[in-house]
Design an enzyme around this catalytic site. Structure first.
Site, mmCIF file in Angstrom:
data_model
loop_
_atom_site.group_PDB
_atom_site.id
_atom_site.type_symbol
_atom_site.label_atom_id
_atom_site.label_comp_id
_atom_site.label_asym_id
_atom_site.label_seq_id
_atom_site.Cartn_x
_atom_site.Cartn_y
_atom_site.Cartn_z
ATOM 1 N N HIS A 1 -13.115 -8.486 -5.579
ATOM 2 C CA HIS A 1 -12.299 -8.784 -6.756
ATOM 3 C C HIS A 1 -12.343 -7.622 -7.733
ATOM 4 O O HIS A 1 -13.407 -7.074 -7.953
ATOM 5 C CB HIS A 1 -12.843 -10.047 -7.431
ATOM 6 C CG HIS A 1 -12.151 -10.389 -8.713
ATOM 7 N ND1 HIS A 1 -10.885 -10.950 -8.734
ATOM 8 C CD2 HIS A 1 -12.524 -10.236 -10.005
ATOM 9 C CE1 HIS A 1 -10.526 -11.123 -9.998
ATOM 10 N NE2 HIS A 1 -11.502 -10.706 -10.783
ATOM 11 N N GLY B 1 19.206 3.030 13.713
ATOM 12 C CA GLY B 1 18.158 2.913 14.726
ATOM 13 C C GLY B 1 18.012 4.173 15.558
ATOM 14 O O GLY B 1 18.708 5.171 15.344
ATOM 15 N N VAL C 1 14.312 -0.664 9.097
ATOM 16 C CA VAL C 1 13.190 0.059 8.479
ATOM 17 C C VAL C 1 13.623 1.394 7.859
ATOM 18 O O VAL C 1 13.381 1.658 6.683
ATOM 19 C CB VAL C 1 12.075 0.302 9.526
ATOM 20 C CG1 VAL C 1 10.968 1.163 8.958
ATOM 21 C CG2 VAL C 1 11.504 -1.032 10.005
ATOM 22 N N ILE C 2 14.288 2.240 8.644
ATOM 23 C CA ILE C 2 14.637 3.581 8.169
ATOM 24 C C ILE C 2 15.630 3.487 7.003
ATOM 25 O O ILE C 2 15.494 4.175 5.992
ATOM 26 C CB ILE C 2 15.204 4.437 9.328
ATOM 27 C CG1 ILE C 2 14.134 4.603 10.420
ATOM 28 C CG2 ILE C 2 15.669 5.805 8.831
ATOM 29 C CD1 ILE C 2 14.651 5.178 11.732
ATOM 30 N N CYS D 1 7.321 11.867 14.664
ATOM 31 C CA CYS D 1 6.480 11.264 13.631
ATOM 32 C C CYS D 1 6.022 12.306 12.616
ATOM 33 O O CYS D 1 6.191 12.140 11.416
ATOM 34 C CB CYS D 1 5.265 10.610 14.278
ATOM 35 S SG CYS D 1 4.003 10.197 13.078
ATOM 36 N N GLU E 1 24.746 -3.474 6.293
ATOM 37 C CA GLU E 1 24.032 -3.958 7.483
ATOM 38 C C GLU E 1 24.886 -5.008 8.183
ATOM 39 O O GLU E 1 25.301 -5.998 7.574
ATOM 40 C CB GLU E 1 22.668 -4.542 7.069
ATOM 41 C CG GLU E 1 21.930 -5.326 8.145
ATOM 42 C CD GLU E 1 21.693 -4.549 9.433
ATOM 43 O OE1 GLU E 1 22.204 -4.977 10.486
ATOM 44 O OE2 GLU E 1 20.996 -3.520 9.395
#
Length: 460
Positions: A437, A262, A178-179, A43, A198
């Site tokens: 807001h 992955g 994700v990566i 990480c 993919e």
């Protein structure tokens, strides 16, 4: 062999391992923490932190390029990768120093070296044996490749992608998870032509289909090419380029092939199987209290099946330390762990997808709130939407069991979203809360107002 005894021996100093070590030390345990590389693990050194630093640099590049759109006379002169890497490495180094200081201040014995687990409760490092009353296995994950694909040269993983010294002109990204989409986003912002390949039918295939569609629409606008539902069959490289072959017979030529298929559990060679730990496809199996089949041996983080997220490992580390100390913490609900993909636009979700919710609850009600109606989103010039999934049919009370968001900075909204899911809130509960807001957080409130049957700004 010299033998050292401790209350807890932790194998692996990443997000999960160091969290377990810090919490156990805080609870009065003597702790040995074994790490073969750098404290902080994937990480801090190879994953979340360096990639998010690159994504921030990408955001600044886009802002400079698009300044004219909002009347600010900026232009992008180019990307200085040495400068980008200096900024990124500075962030890592400050966090690393802080973490080292924390471990030292808690009097944790940090052992640098490759550890091997030997049942029942021993970790061997070099010539030393570390025996714990309890042992935590937290050896993390590695960047996977595909069979027949040799890494090296112009074929890289995320480990090399965070250290590039120049911006490639053309990149093929293998993997739309994700990566893959995060790096595709960075490369595009830095000026490269990008194509994602993919094998599954959509980008970010683990997300709700709504999020995939929103992201694909945004990527088309950004001219990020993607080919879904198509398999990779091979890659050949020369001095000058790499040619990627697809099952469809198509060939793509690029300067770089980023393999982002992955991450796999980093369990080989650590002695787990030999010691009799129950494994499946390389993962260590643990129950909901993170116990392995061996007494007083726990496992957590990326080596345990489930979401491979730093904050999951971190929370599991705290859980295990408290479990060992007899505090009987409540098990972690995996669906309640927030998930954020930090590409542009961001994708953030917590809880169940619509398909999962239907499977679990039978009837569900869904609501999509478009960010076009949100003032801050207009100011940021982002497009996207928030989708809510409620258990039970329309008109019946039921908790919000899934929240899915796509748009710039929606990762910052996941904090409230995970409270809604984890506290079993109903739309009416959230509708009664005041949202500042103008913020994008308001869109979150408006979505719940609409789901509660009192929409103010939506046309549904």
């Amino acid at each position: 062999m010299p033998e050292h005894n401790a209350d807890l021996v932790v194998l692996g100093g990443g997000s999960g391992g160091y969290a377990a070590a810090l919490r156990a030390a805080e609870l009065g345990q003597s702790v040995v923490l074994v790490e073969r590389d750098k404290l902080g693990g994937t990480c801090l050194h190879y994953g979340c932190i360096p990639t998010k630093a690159l994504l921030h640099a990408a955001e600044v590049a886009d802002a400079a390029r698009d300044g004219e759109k909002i009347g600010v006379k900026t232009s992008l002169a180019g990307i200085d990768m040495a400068g980008v890497n200096g900024y990124k490495d500075g962030v890592i180094s400050r966090l690393y120093k802080g973490l080292q200081g924390l471990v030292k201040s808690r009097k944790i014995n940090l052992v640098e070296g490759t550890g091997r687990f030997e049942g029942p409760n021993t970790v061997v490092v070099g010539d030393d044996r570390y025996v714990g009353k309890n042992v935590v296995l937290a050896t993390g994950s590695y960047a996977k490749s595909l069979p027949g694909l040799d890494l090296g040269g112009r074929i890289i993983t995320s480990n090399e992608a965070i250290h590039l010294d120049s911006v490639p002109e053309r990149v093929v990204v293998l993997g739309g998870g994700v990566i893959g989409v995060e790096f595709a986003s960075v490369f595009r912002s830095f000026g490269a032509e990008v194509t994602i390949v993919e094998a599954l039918p959509r980008l970010v295939p683990n997300e709700d289909e709504f999020a995939s569609k929103q992201l694909e629409r945004a990527f088309r606008r950004r001219k990020i090419a993607f080919k879904t539902g198509v398999r990779f069959t091979g890659a050949k490289q020369t001095e000058l380029s790499v040619t990627v072959s697809l099952e469809s017979g198509e060939e793509l030529e690029a300067d770089l092939l980023l393999v982002a298929v992955g991450r796999g559990p980093n369990t080989a060679g650590h002695g787990y199987e030999e010691a009799g730990i129950t494994m499946e496809r390389g993962f260590v199996l643990a129950d909901e209290r993170l116990r392995t089949n061996l007494p007083n041996v726990y496992a957590l983080g990326d080596i345990v099946p489930g979401l491979q997220l730093a904050h999951r490992g971190f929370q599991q580390g705290i859980f295990v330390a408290e479990e060992i100390a007899g505090l009987a913490p409540a098990p972690i609900d995996e669906a309640g762990i927030p998930r954020v993909t930090y590409c542009e636009p961001e994708v953030a979700s917590v809880g169940l997808t619509e398909a999962q919710a239907r499977e679990k609850h039978g009837e569900v009600q869904t609501l999509v709130y478009d960010l076009a109606g949100n003032g801050k989103s207009q100011i940021l010039q982002t497009q996207g939407a928030i989708k809510l999934v409620k258990a039970g049919a329309e008109g019946t009370p039921g908790p919000v069991v899934g929240i899915h968001m796509v748009g710039a900075r929606v990762g910052e909204l996941i904090g409230e979203a995970q409270l809604v899911y984890n506290w079993d809130a109903q739309a009416e509960d959230v509708a009664a809360l005041v949202h500042a807001h103008p913020t994008q957080n308001e869109a979150f409130g408006e979505a719940h107002l609409a789901l509660a049957g009192k929409p103010l700004h939506s046309h549904s």
